[in-house]
Design an enzyme around this catalytic site. Structure first.
Site, PDB file in Angstrom:
ATOM      1  N   ASP A  40       0.942  -1.187  -0.103  1.00 50.01           N
ATOM      2  CA  ASP A  40      -0.113   0.048  -0.131  1.00 50.01           C
ATOM      3  C   ASP A  40       0.868   1.331   0.073  1.00 50.01           C
ATOM      4  O   ASP A  40       0.541   2.114  -0.684  1.00 50.01           O
ATOM      5  CB  ASP A  40      -1.047   0.008   1.242  1.00 50.01           C
ATOM      6  CG  ASP A  40      -2.004  -1.254   1.222  1.00 50.01           C
ATOM      7  OD1 ASP A  40      -2.131  -1.627   0.203  1.00 50.01           O
ATOM      8  OD2 ASP A  40      -2.368  -1.657   2.236  1.00 50.01           O
ATOM      9  N   ARG A  65       1.165   2.449  16.506  1.00 54.96           N
ATOM     10  CA  ARG A  65       0.766   3.582  15.319  1.00 54.96           C
ATOM     11  C   ARG A  65       1.134   4.961  16.094  1.00 54.96           C
ATOM     12  O   ARG A  65       1.468   5.827  15.071  1.00 54.96           O
ATOM     13  CB  ARG A  65      -0.814   3.324  14.866  1.00 54.96           C
ATOM     14  CG  ARG A  65      -0.967   1.931  14.445  1.00 54.96           C
ATOM     15  CD  ARG A  65      -0.069   1.933  13.205  1.00 54.96           C
ATOM     16  NE  ARG A  65      -0.513   0.922  12.324  1.00 54.96           N
ATOM     17  CZ  ARG A  65       0.169   0.207  11.056  1.00 54.96           C
ATOM     18  NH1 ARG A  65       1.505   0.596  10.882  1.00 54.96           N
ATOM     19  NH2 ARG A  65      -0.403  -0.674  10.437  1.00 54.96           N
ATOM     20  N   ASP A  83      -6.180   1.553  11.354  1.00 55.07           N
ATOM     21  CA  ASP A  83      -5.117   2.275  11.487  1.00 55.07           C
ATOM     22  C   ASP A  83      -5.296   3.695  10.951  1.00 55.07           C
ATOM     23  O   ASP A  83      -4.688   4.396  11.596  1.00 55.07           O
ATOM     24  CB  ASP A  83      -4.260   1.200  10.566  1.00 55.07           C
ATOM     25  CG  ASP A  83      -3.599   0.294  11.242  1.00 55.07           C
ATOM     26  OD1 ASP A  83      -3.394   0.289  12.529  1.00 55.07           O
ATOM     27  OD2 ASP A  83      -3.183  -0.884  10.501  1.00 55.07           O
TER      28      ASP A  83
HETATM   29  N1  ARG Z   1      -6.238  -5.700  13.234  1.00 53.67           N
HETATM   30  C1  ARG Z   1      -5.115  -5.420  13.894  1.00 53.67           C
HETATM   31  C2  ARG Z   1      -5.320  -4.118  14.583  1.00 53.67           C
HETATM   32  O1  ARG Z   1      -6.234  -3.318  14.054  1.00 53.67           O
HETATM   33  C3  ARG Z   1      -4.050  -5.320  12.904  1.00 53.67           C
HETATM   34  C4  ARG Z   1      -3.981  -4.417  11.772  1.00 53.67           C
HETATM   35  C5  ARG Z   1      -3.039  -4.195  10.636  1.00 53.67           C
HETATM   36  N2  ARG Z   1      -2.476  -5.571  10.157  1.00 53.67           N
HETATM   37  C6  ARG Z   1      -2.359  -5.700   9.207  1.00 53.67           C
HETATM   38  N3  ARG Z   1      -1.922  -7.046   8.671  1.00 53.67           N
HETATM   39  N4  ARG Z   1      -2.396  -4.770   8.189  1.00 53.67           N
HETATM   40  O2  ARG Z   1      -4.735  -3.612  15.215  1.00 53.67           O
END
Ligand code: ARG
Length: 395
Positions: free
Chosen positions: A12, A92, A121
């Site tokens: 991405d 994050r 995220d």
């Molecule tokens: N579902 C998890 C969270 O919201 C992981 C999200 C990111 N993971 C990923 N494989 N893109 O914290």
């Protein structure tokens, strides 16, 4: 327009570099934040330049992540929906910090991230950015792309003349020093068994034996040796990865209510949570255990939803710190396969006493105590007449 991009080297954010250059004609500063993911940073830096980035920098946030994020979270035993150890969520805010720092430094007017608008995220990034630098424009390519999925992102990467092995994009992976998470691809077919990659990793036999010492609720020694929490996590990760321990196959409720399925591997983290929980039972009476549990769940939900540094988080972290003052303990654990076995535990204070609670010391416990407890339990939880009757009181 100058844009700072959170670049991980994944599909991405690689696509975002090409898209920002081609569609937005932006000057792109790609920031690769080192949160302990095991990547070849130099190769990723090169790829960002190939995709068109004008500047690429690496920001090391490992120590901050551990000291300000992971340790307070561990002290509270924070989880989301009781199981998820928050590996992506906790990193994050630190990535957002690095973006804002880079933007202020390079005078950028916008920051860009590669999170979709369907997960959590974007919430974590954007809430933090809004607090730190409300004037910065936030660009989210996934909101602007007309494309339907990851195939289209791959096209942006290829449009820049960069080839990335398709195979490496079977899943959406997010990795840092606390965990690796895998989502998407065949994992979204709940009726399919996990691919061999996961099954093999989950059934590794190990074994691993180690002892962990906690002081004031923080891990300070591994196998009797003083070390920083960061070094301990890195070292434990290597050991635990030789076993099948620390995996989680989870369906979770995202902040927007959508259910998602993720596979999480939190090697050192799962072991530290396990060790803390076991020592807690020696250190604390039940009301304290219950309060820690409630605080951990509350803060876990705030972290998951990206509400970083909410006053409740700050207050509960301070409360946990205070509760753990003057606790100390060492736990020896052996992991075989996916199962941890406690070999020994030493704790101060230690509310467990074989003399008080053990089977070999019955005569020291006055039988009136037992009768009295039945009496008071009855008084509190059941009807009062039998109690009155036994006292000869007529109601
Ligand atoms: N579902 C998890 C969270 O919201 C992981 C999200 C990111 N993971 C990923 N494989 N893109 O914290």
């Amino acid at each position: 327009m100058k844009v700072v991009l959170a670049y991980s080297g994944g599909l991405d954010t690689s696509a975002a570099v090409a898209w920002l250059k081609q569609e937005k004609a932006a000057w792109v500063h790609a920031v690769l934040v080192d949160v302990g993911q095991q990547e070849d940073f130099e190769a990723l830096r090169l790829r960002a330049y190939q995709l068109g980035a004008d500047q690429v920098s690496i920001a090391d946030k490992k120590t901050e992540l551990v000291e300000k994020g992971i340790l307070p979270m561990l002290q509270l035993g924070a989880t989301y929906e009781k199981d998820y150890l928050l590996g992506t969520a906790i990193a994050r805010p630190f990535i957002a910090d690095a973006l804002v720092e880079a933007a202020l430094e390079s005078g950028a007017s916008a920051v860009c991230h590669g999170a979709t608008g369907k997960g959590n995220d974007y919430l974590r990034f954007e809430q933090r950015i809004k607090i730190l630098a409300p004037g910065l424009q936030i660009i989210s390519p996934w909101r602007e792309w007309k494309c339907g999925g990851r195939e289209d992102a791959l096209q942006w990467v290829e449009s820049a003349g960069v080839q990335i092995a398709k195979k490496s994009f079977d899943y959406s992976i997010d990795a840092n020093l606390w965990h690796s998470s895998y989502e998407g691809g065949c994992l979204e077919q709940l009726d399919l068994a996990l691919p061999d990659f996961f099954q093999n990793a989950m059934t590794k036999m190990g074994p691993l034996e180690c002892s962990i010492t906690f002081e004031n609720g923080l891990p300070t020694q591994l196998n009797g040796q003083d070390m920083t929490a960061l070094a301990m996590i890195q070292k434990l990760n290597e050991g635990v990865k030789q076993t099948g321990f620390g995996w989680l196959d989870l369906i979770e409720t995202r902040t927007n209510g959508l259910k998602s399925r993720g596979i999480y591997h939190t090697p050192a983290g799962s072991l530290l949570y396990f060790a803390r929980a076991a020592l807690n039972k020696c250190w604390f009476p039940k009301p304290t255990l219950d309060v820690l549990d409630q605080m951990g769940q509350k803060v876990g939900t705030l972290l998951y939803q990206g509400v970083w540094q909410h006053p409740i988080q700050v207050a509960y972290e301070a409360a946990a710190k205070s509760l753990y003052q003057n606790t100390k303990g060492t736990i020896q654990i052996k992991i075989v396969g996916a199962q941890p076995f406690i070999q020994s535990r030493v704790a101060t204070p230690n509310l467990f006493s074989d003399k008080l609670g053990g089977f070999s010391h019955m005569q020291e416990w006055p039988s009136q105590f037992s009768e009295a407890l039945v009496f008071f339990q009855h008084l509190q939880h059941h009807s009062q007449p039998p109690v009155a009757q036994s006292l000869g009181v007529s109601l």
